[in-house]
Design a protein around this motif. Structure first.
Motif, short mmCIF file in Angstrom:
data_model
loop_
_atom_site.label_atom_id
_atom_site.label_comp_id
_atom_site.label_asym_id
_atom_site.label_seq_id
_atom_site.Cartn_x
_atom_site.Cartn_y
_atom_site.Cartn_z
N THR A 57 -49.88 66.24 3.72
CA THR A 57 -50.76 67.40 3.91
C THR A 57 -51.75 67.13 5.04
O THR A 57 -51.97 67.99 5.91
CB THR A 57 -51.53 67.71 2.61
OG1 THR A 57 -50.60 67.95 1.55
CG2 THR A 57 -52.40 68.94 2.79
N LYS A 95 -60.21 79.51 9.16
CA LYS A 95 -59.36 78.46 8.59
C LYS A 95 -59.40 77.20 9.45
O LYS A 95 -59.44 76.08 8.94
CB LYS A 95 -57.92 78.97 8.47
CG LYS A 95 -57.78 80.14 7.51
CD LYS A 95 -56.35 80.66 7.45
CE LYS A 95 -56.23 81.85 6.50
NZ LYS A 95 -54.85 82.40 6.46
N LYS A 99 -60.78 73.43 8.25
CA LYS A 99 -59.89 72.27 8.31
C LYS A 99 -60.38 71.23 9.30
O LYS A 99 -60.26 70.02 9.06
CB LYS A 99 -58.47 72.73 8.66
CG LYS A 99 -57.81 73.55 7.56
CD LYS A 99 -56.45 74.08 7.99
CE LYS A 99 -55.81 74.92 6.89
NZ LYS A 99 -54.51 75.49 7.31
N TYR A 283 -59.58 81.66 -5.30
CA TYR A 283 -60.13 80.71 -4.33
C TYR A 283 -61.66 80.72 -4.37
O TYR A 283 -62.27 79.66 -4.56
CB TYR A 283 -59.61 80.99 -2.92
CG TYR A 283 -60.09 79.93 -1.94
CD1 TYR A 283 -59.47 78.69 -1.91
CD2 TYR A 283 -61.16 80.17 -1.10
CE1 TYR A 283 -59.92 77.70 -1.04
CE2 TYR A 283 -61.62 79.19 -0.23
CZ TYR A 283 -60.99 77.95 -0.20
OH TYR A 283 -61.44 76.96 0.64
N SER A 340 -48.95 80.01 -3.00
CA SER A 340 -50.01 80.45 -2.09
C SER A 340 -51.12 79.42 -2.03
O SER A 340 -51.34 78.64 -2.97
CB SER A 340 -50.57 81.80 -2.56
OG SER A 340 -51.27 81.64 -3.78
N ASN A 341 -51.86 79.42 -0.93
CA ASN A 341 -52.94 78.46 -0.74
C ASN A 341 -54.00 78.57 -1.83
O ASN A 341 -54.60 77.56 -2.24
CB ASN A 341 -53.58 78.65 0.64
CG ASN A 341 -52.67 78.20 1.76
OD1 ASN A 341 -51.88 77.27 1.59
ND2 ASN A 341 -52.77 78.85 2.91
N VAL A 344 -52.82 76.61 -4.72
CA VAL A 344 -52.89 75.16 -4.45
C VAL A 344 -54.28 74.66 -4.80
O VAL A 344 -54.45 73.67 -5.53
CB VAL A 344 -52.55 74.85 -2.98
CG1 VAL A 344 -52.83 73.39 -2.66
CG2 VAL A 344 -51.09 75.17 -2.69
N SER A 345 -55.30 75.36 -4.32
CA SER A 345 -56.68 74.98 -4.62
C SER A 345 -56.96 75.09 -6.11
O SER A 345 -57.55 74.18 -6.72
CB SER A 345 -57.66 75.87 -3.84
OG SER A 345 -57.53 75.67 -2.46
N GLN A 367 -45.55 72.95 -5.17
CA GLN A 367 -46.35 73.43 -4.04
C GLN A 367 -46.24 72.48 -2.86
O GLN A 367 -46.33 72.89 -1.70
CB GLN A 367 -47.81 73.58 -4.47
CG GLN A 367 -48.03 74.69 -5.49
CD GLN A 367 -49.43 74.64 -6.10
OE1 GLN A 367 -50.07 73.59 -6.17
NE2 GLN A 367 -49.91 75.79 -6.56
N LYS A 369 -48.19 70.37 -1.50
CA LYS A 369 -49.36 70.11 -0.69
C LYS A 369 -50.57 70.18 -1.60
O LYS A 369 -50.51 70.72 -2.71
CB LYS A 369 -49.49 71.11 0.47
CG LYS A 369 -49.58 72.56 0.07
CD LYS A 369 -49.65 73.43 1.32
CE LYS A 369 -49.64 74.91 0.97
NZ LYS A 369 -49.71 75.77 2.18
N GLN A 371 -55.22 70.14 -1.79
CA GLN A 371 -56.50 70.24 -1.09
C GLN A 371 -56.85 68.86 -0.54
O GLN A 371 -56.63 67.85 -1.19
CB GLN A 371 -57.62 70.68 -2.04
CG GLN A 371 -57.66 72.15 -2.32
CD GLN A 371 -59.03 72.60 -2.81
OE1 GLN A 371 -59.40 73.73 -2.55
NE2 GLN A 371 -59.78 71.78 -3.50
#
Length: 755
Positions: A57, A95, A99, A283, A340-341, A344-345, A367, A369, A371
């Motif tokens: 990731t 985003k 990051k 989120y 979806s992101n 994931v979180s 998933q 990946k 955080q």
């Protein structure tokens, strides 16, 4: 440096003593303390090069951000709707900044901090000059984006970037950014747009969290209190209408982040707007909770409302099909999934701050990946250490309403076959709700057998109404006829009026999964139409007489005077056969004028039915399906297709079969959905292409508190059901006369199989 080279060098650079950055950097800082923490950064760096999913990731994020940084600083003057250049660039910026801030903390390469600083300075110079966004579509226009919602998205992410570079900046730099950008930004989202900030809605959750996150970074207690409790003494204008279909007035209601935990979430973790928007809101809910837990642990936020945030993650995962895609309840785009992101979180945070449930690791593994924080690291470590257990998906009911007293969602899952029934008997679901009381959808192997339409919108596709909701979302997708449920006199439930629908909810009647071979769900609706009561019961029956489970649908209605009642079946696939005659019109015409009927072409219509069991067979995904319906000679069967009055081709051309009862006051639709046989395009052979059901018969009972029916197979096996409509107590003894015999049983139903 390519991804693989980066991965091979992680261990060499980061598991050795970090002498070149200075020990004082690690131990002397107050930041980061939001999502990343000093302790978390230390632990991450200690494990770099040793945890595959985390390392991959990190490598992917680094490659992505390095490419974006090479493009330079791009902060255009806002002008576009969703999908347009300026919208997408500012969305990409939030985003990228978040990051890049994380990369600075983990890799401690100052180029990332410098980039974040330069972009923020560009925003700080531009922001004071911005009027409201030139696009006037939203009830709450933003400045950087066409709606405040996206402005809030930006600040939720950028707050994390600012936290990551906070100590990199001088006091002068921080003062400039805060006075020119962050404080005015937070005030705009809250004080200047109370109709956006002070309400109960996923929009407001994003607004509350945006203000709260930047408040936590700046240690601004007033902003944090504003986020948690809303604008005190300020009410949103109830005359304003949002672009989603109806403003939610908050008069007399608490607002703010905590209120948005209290009101929309049930004790089971179900979010009243439905799983698509729950996914979107997860989120901000979860990252703000994580930030509060890190910076204000005394709030004990993950214990709030009996751990409702942790429960909500499990609820969402249960609201997915076998492919992990969310059931499209209310406004929902099909195909959205727990990959979806946001999920994931949510999964990472729920694992780390919950009970470290190994079942969540199975979702995280899919998933692939995590955080880039301490929560993600612990998930990645759990996967590496083989702690993964399968996430159990069983039949379940999720209650709706703040106190769990406003109906709910029930999912019946076959114990031996890949079939799932989703029955919806909830409250309205705020402005994203549909007029579809007692509706359902049915799945096999993640594929729709009988579908819910979802929303009418092409999200972020500029050519389609700027990526926003299409007018057909109101004229079609929200209307009752767009769903597999009953319609009276071609009028939607509650007359399609939000103000009426939002004051009512359906009532659960029965949910019994004690026997996995015959699972029941039943609910009532008494307010969708004046002086009409509706009662739907659905059963998943598994028996050796049938190769796959039967879905038995019993829709009973009673009214004070005769009406027309329609029950549609939105099947997917190709018509194979019917046992009734029908005619196709020479000219296609819409089925009606309003409430969604104006969007249905009438493609075929039955004559007087000569059989009491009408059957319709279709082929979908190489599987044959048959609906066997109890009918009488006055009933009509209508073949329809979506697409009328749709000049811009905004709607899918999906077919439906509608069972219509004309001039009826009290009756029962009884329908059996059966999967049978298969077709191979390779061998060109059809197996078991015909239904195993010979007839469906209603049992005439003198006591109107009961209904009964019998399903007879072609081998003359009879499956008989009796259901009490008025008493669902398990301990109650029922006695009725049936075919000259007296039958007794306990509980609301009985079932018997005979020759």
């Amino acid at each position: 440096m390519n991804t693989q080279t980066f991965l091979t060098k992680i261990r060499h650079y980061f598991v050795l003593p970090i002498l070149f950055v200075g020990i004082s950097f690690i131990y002397a800082q107050d930041h980061p303390n939001l999502i990343l923490t000093k302790k978390g950064v230390q632990e991450i760096r200690k494990h770099l090069g040793q945890v595959p999913i985390f390392d991959q990731t990190l490598a992917n994020v680094k490659a992505e951000i390095d490419i974006e940084m090479e493009k330079g600083i791009l902060v255009p003057i806002p002008k576009d709707m969703a999908g347009g250049y300026t919208h997408d660039q500012h969305k990409k910026n939030w985003k990228t900044l978040q990051k890049a801030g994380v990369l600075y903390q983990i890799l401690q390469d100052e180029k990332y901090a410098s980039y974040v600083h330069e972009v923020l300075k560009a925003y700080a110079k531009m922001y004071p000059t911005l009027p409201l966004h030139p696009q006037e579509r939203s009830y709450a226009r933003g400045k950087i984006f066409w709606q405040c919602l996206n402005d809030a998205n930006w600040l939720v992410y950028v707050s994390q970037a600012y936290d990551c570079i906070y100590e990199y900046l001088s006091k002068k730099d921080r003062k400039f950014l805060e006075q020119q950008l962050f404080i005015p930004y937070a005030d705009f989202l809250s004080k200047e747009t109370p109709q956006f900030f002070n309400r109960i809605h996923n929009h407001s959750t994003w607004g509350n969290v945006a203000v709260g996150m930047i408040g936590l970074v700046m240690d601004n207690k007033e902003l944090v209190q504003r986020a948690l409790h809303g604008l005190q003494g300020v009410k949103a204008n109830p005359n304003l209408k949002d672009n989603d279909g109806g403003f939610i007035s908050v008069d007399g209601q608490k607002t703010g982040f905590l209120a948005n935990l209290d009101a929309p979430f049930s004790p089971d973790g179900y979010y009243t707007e439905g799983p698509y928007y729950q996914r979107y809101a997860m989120y901000p809910f979860m990252v703000f909770a994580q930030a509060l837990q890190n910076k204000k642990p005394e709030l004990n936020i993950f214990e709030y409302k009996d751990q409702v945030l942790i429960k909500s993650v499990y609820a969402l995962l249960n609201l997915t099909d076998s492919d992990g895609e969310f059931f499209p309840l209310n406004d929902a785009q099909k195909g959205m999934s727990y990959l979806s992101n946001e999920l994931v979180s949510a999964v990472d945070i729920a694992y780390y701050f919950g009970q470290k449930d190994p079942a969540l690791l199975s979702i995280a593994k899919k998933q692939n990946k995590v955080q880039l924080d301490e929560a993600g690291l612990h998930v990645a470590l759990g996967i590496k250490e083989n702690k993964v257990k399968a996430f159990p998906k069983n039949s379940i009911t999720l209650k709706d309403g703040a106190n769990g007293e406003q109906g709910g969602i029930s999912i019946l899952r076959s114990s031996d076959h890949p079939f799932e029934l989703v029955m919806k008997y909830t409250s309205q679901g705020l402005s994203h709700g549909h007029y579809d009381k007692l509706s359902y959808s049915y799945y096999k192997d993640g594929k729709e057998v009988l579908q819910d339409y979802g929303l009418a919108r092409f999200v972020n596709i500029e050519q389609k109404n700027g990526g926003g909701y299409l007018k057909e979302n109101k004229t079609w997708a929200k209307q009752t006829i767009a769903h597999n449920t009953i319609i009276q006199d071609q009028i939607s439930h509650f007359g399609g009026k939000y103000e009426i629908g939002s004051t009512h909810h359906s009532e659960p009647y029965l949910f019994d999964i004690s026997n996995p071979k015959i699972q029941w769900v039943s609910a009532q609706e008494k307010n969708a139409y004046p002086n009409t009561s509706l009662h739907r019961t659905m059963i998943l029956l598994e028996d050796k007489d049938f190769n796959t489970p039967l879905l038995i649908d019993v829709m009973h209605y009673e009214s004070d005077e005769p009406h027309q009642f329609d029950l549609p079946f939105y099947y997917n696939g190709q018509i194979i056969a019917t046992n009734f005659e029908y005619k196709k019109p020479e000219k296609l015409e819409p089925l009606g004028d309003e409430f969604g009927y104006q969007h249905l072409w009438l493609e075929g219509k039955s004559d007087a039915l000569s059989t009491k069991t009408s059957q319709f067979t279709w082929l979908s995904n190489h599987q044959f399906y048959t609906i066997s319906m109890l009918t009488n000679s006055e009933d009509l069967l209508l073949f329809t297709r979506i697409g009328a009055n749709d000049p811009k081709f905004n709607l899918r051309k999906d077919p439906a079969l509608i069972h219509r009862k004309v001039d009826s006051q009290s009756d029962t639709f009884i329908s059996i959905i059966e999967a049978h046989g298969s077709y191979s395009p390779v061998t060109e052979l059809a197996k078991n292409a015909s239904s195993t059901i010979k007839s469906v018969e209603k049992i005439e009972l003198l006591d109107k508190n009961y209904i009964g029916w019998t399903i007879t197979t072609k081998t003359d096996q009879k499956h008989t059901f009796l259901l009490c409509l008025t008493n669902n107590k398990k301990e109650v003894l029922h006695t009725i006369k049936f075919m000259g015999n007296t039958i007794e049983w306990k509980g609301p139903y009985t079932y018997k199989k005979t020759n």
